[in-house]
Design an enzyme around this catalytic site. Structure first.
Site, PDB file in Angstrom:
ATOM      1  N   GLN A 199      32.158  42.282  40.446  1.00 27.87           N
ATOM      2  CA  GLN A 199      33.177  41.315  40.828  1.00 27.87           C
ATOM      3  C   GLN A 199      32.623  39.912  40.578  1.00 27.87           C
ATOM      4  OE1 GLN A 199      36.394  42.887  42.511  1.00 27.87           O
ATOM      5  NE2 GLN A 199      35.339  44.092  40.962  1.00 27.87           N
ATOM      6  N   ARG A 219      36.010  38.478  46.951  1.00 25.49           N
ATOM      7  CA  ARG A 219      35.941  37.648  45.757  1.00 25.49           C
ATOM      8  C   ARG A 219      36.771  38.279  44.640  1.00 25.49           C
ATOM      9  NH1 ARG A 219      31.199  36.244  45.929  1.00 25.49           N
ATOM     10  NH2 ARG A 219      31.126  35.125  43.938  1.00 25.49           N
ATOM     11  N   ALA A 240      42.312  41.149  49.845  1.00 27.23           N
ATOM     12  CA  ALA A 240      41.634  41.806  48.732  1.00 27.23           C
ATOM     13  C   ALA A 240      41.437  40.855  47.555  1.00 27.23           C
ATOM     14  CB  ALA A 240      42.424  43.041  48.309  1.00 27.23           C
ATOM     15  N   HIS A 241      40.753  41.365  46.523  1.00 27.20           N
ATOM     16  CA  HIS A 241      40.403  40.516  45.387  1.00 27.20           C
ATOM     17  C   HIS A 241      41.625  40.017  44.622  1.00 27.20           C
ATOM     18  CE1 HIS A 241      39.760  44.400  42.739  1.00 27.20           C
ATOM     19  NE2 HIS A 241      40.969  44.315  43.234  1.00 27.20           N
ATOM     20  N   ASN A 242      41.493  38.748  44.187  1.00 29.70           N
ATOM     21  CA  ASN A 242      42.490  38.074  43.351  1.00 29.70           C
ATOM     22  C   ASN A 242      43.816  37.809  44.051  1.00 29.70           C
ATOM     23  OD1 ASN A 242      40.880  40.043  41.142  1.00 29.70           O
ATOM     24  ND2 ASN A 242      41.031  37.871  40.645  1.00 29.70           N
TER      25      ASN A 242
END
Length: 350
Positions: A199, A219, A240-242
């Site tokens: 990530q 991240r 969560a990511h993004n």
């Protein structure tokens, strides 16, 4: 202990003062439990019964509530008593600092750029290349990773972990146990074996935000996870990511947001909400507690789901009926077909 006379508070709030301008206020309180030198507020008329009996020194009220003020209690008349109460509470805030000075046990890498006014608590770690702005407070046991940027007046309460490359805007508060910048849930499956995808994005948090205790913000996988300005996130949330969250959005406790979802500005999200990944929620959406959002929300409004609690007996009856819903559907379908046939036959007779 901080204190202000009512004349000072009236000027600060642009309020109309009714009563003793010299009355000294040292703390906030509820209408029920207010006493000498304390100020309370009434924002909902259904609580007027408490207003008529309050012992508080002063109360923040709307103009319509002034006739209900008890004798001897001062009033500050404002448009929005709750907002005014928040501003007074900030003035009288007695919360101690998360850190005071630089503790000898703190570990600060020589390449970190730490403002002279910053405070670093016991056993905190500031890694290589980190930038710590003016008046930042890093509480005991915090970890500030490589190349992290903390803007001016950021406050990290004890045991916050901020992974490498994260940027946190000025005047943001992060509460104990929060983890900012941990890896997103990124894996590929090769014939039953999970392969980790590094990530490599970061987390960017805007100014004047508040992140609750034990909340985690992952991240980005490649691009960044982005939290806008003046976003408030309660305890025990998972971002969560993004994910991208727009300015001024509020999120209550235990809410979970899956990856790559975009949440608009001025949204209000209740507690224990589950939001699916790769969807978009428009500006101004209000999602009530326990809702499960599985598809995009494109129009401003209030959205709800979940089943409110009922007695166990009623729940058992409803569950038993729910299990028969397919049978009921088939029966209704057959009846509709029979009715259509009868109508056709009647038409043919005529």
């Amino acid at each position: 202990m901080r204190s202000y006379c009512l004349a000072e508070l009236a000027e600060h709030l642009d309020a109309q003062l009714i009563g003793d301008a010299k009355c000294n206020i040292t703390a906030t309180a509820t209408l029920e439990h207010g006493g000498d030198s304390q100020i309370s507020f009434l924002s909902n008329s259904k609580y007027r019964k408490y207003l008529t009996e309050t012992k508080a020194a002063a109360v923040l009220v709307k103009i319509d509530d002034v006739p209900f003020m008890p004798p001897g209690v001062n009033a500050l008349v404002v448009k929005d008593p709750y907002v005014a109460f928040a501003r007074v509470a900030q003035l009288l805030d007695s919360t101690p600092a998360a850190a005071d000075g630089v503790h000898p046990s703190a570990s600060i890498d020589p390449t970190a750029d730490v403002a002279a006014s910053a405070a670093i608590g016991p056993n905190a770690v500031v890694a290589a290349g980190a930038t710590i702005g003016e008046n930042v407070q890093v509480g005991a046991g915090c970890f500030v990773g490589e190349q992290v940027v903390l803007g001016d007046n950021v406050r990290l309460w004890p045991n916050v972990s901020v992974y490498h490359g994260v940027k946190i805007g000025s005047n943001t508060i992060v509460h104990s146990g929060a983890v900012i910048g941990s890896d997103g849930f990124g894996f590929a499956n090769e014939r039953g074996n999970w392969l980790k995808i590094p990530q490599t994005g970061a987390v960017i948090i805007g100014a004047y935000c508040e992140i609750g205790a034990n909340t985690t913000i992952d991240r980005g996988a490649i691009d960044n996870t982005v939290i806008g300005n003046n976003v408030i996130i309660d305890n025990l949330c998972q971002i969560a990511h993004n994910v991208r969250i727009g300015d001024h959005t509020a999120m209550a406790g235990a809410t979970v947001v899956a990856g790559s979802t975009r949440i608009g500005r001025y949204c209000i999200i209740g507690g224990a909400v589950v939001i699916n990944g790769h969807i978009e929620i428009c500006d101004g959406a209000h999602i009530s507690g326990m809702a499960m959002v599985m598809k995009p929300i494109t129009e401003k409004g209030v959205y709800s789901s979940g089943i409110p609690a009922v007695s166990n007996l009623e729940w058992r009856k409803n569950t038993a009926k729910l299990r028969q819903i397919d049978q009921l559907y088939q029966r209704v379908k057959q009846l509709e077909q029979q009715l259509a046939g009868m109508q056709t036959a009647t038409g043919a007779d005529h």
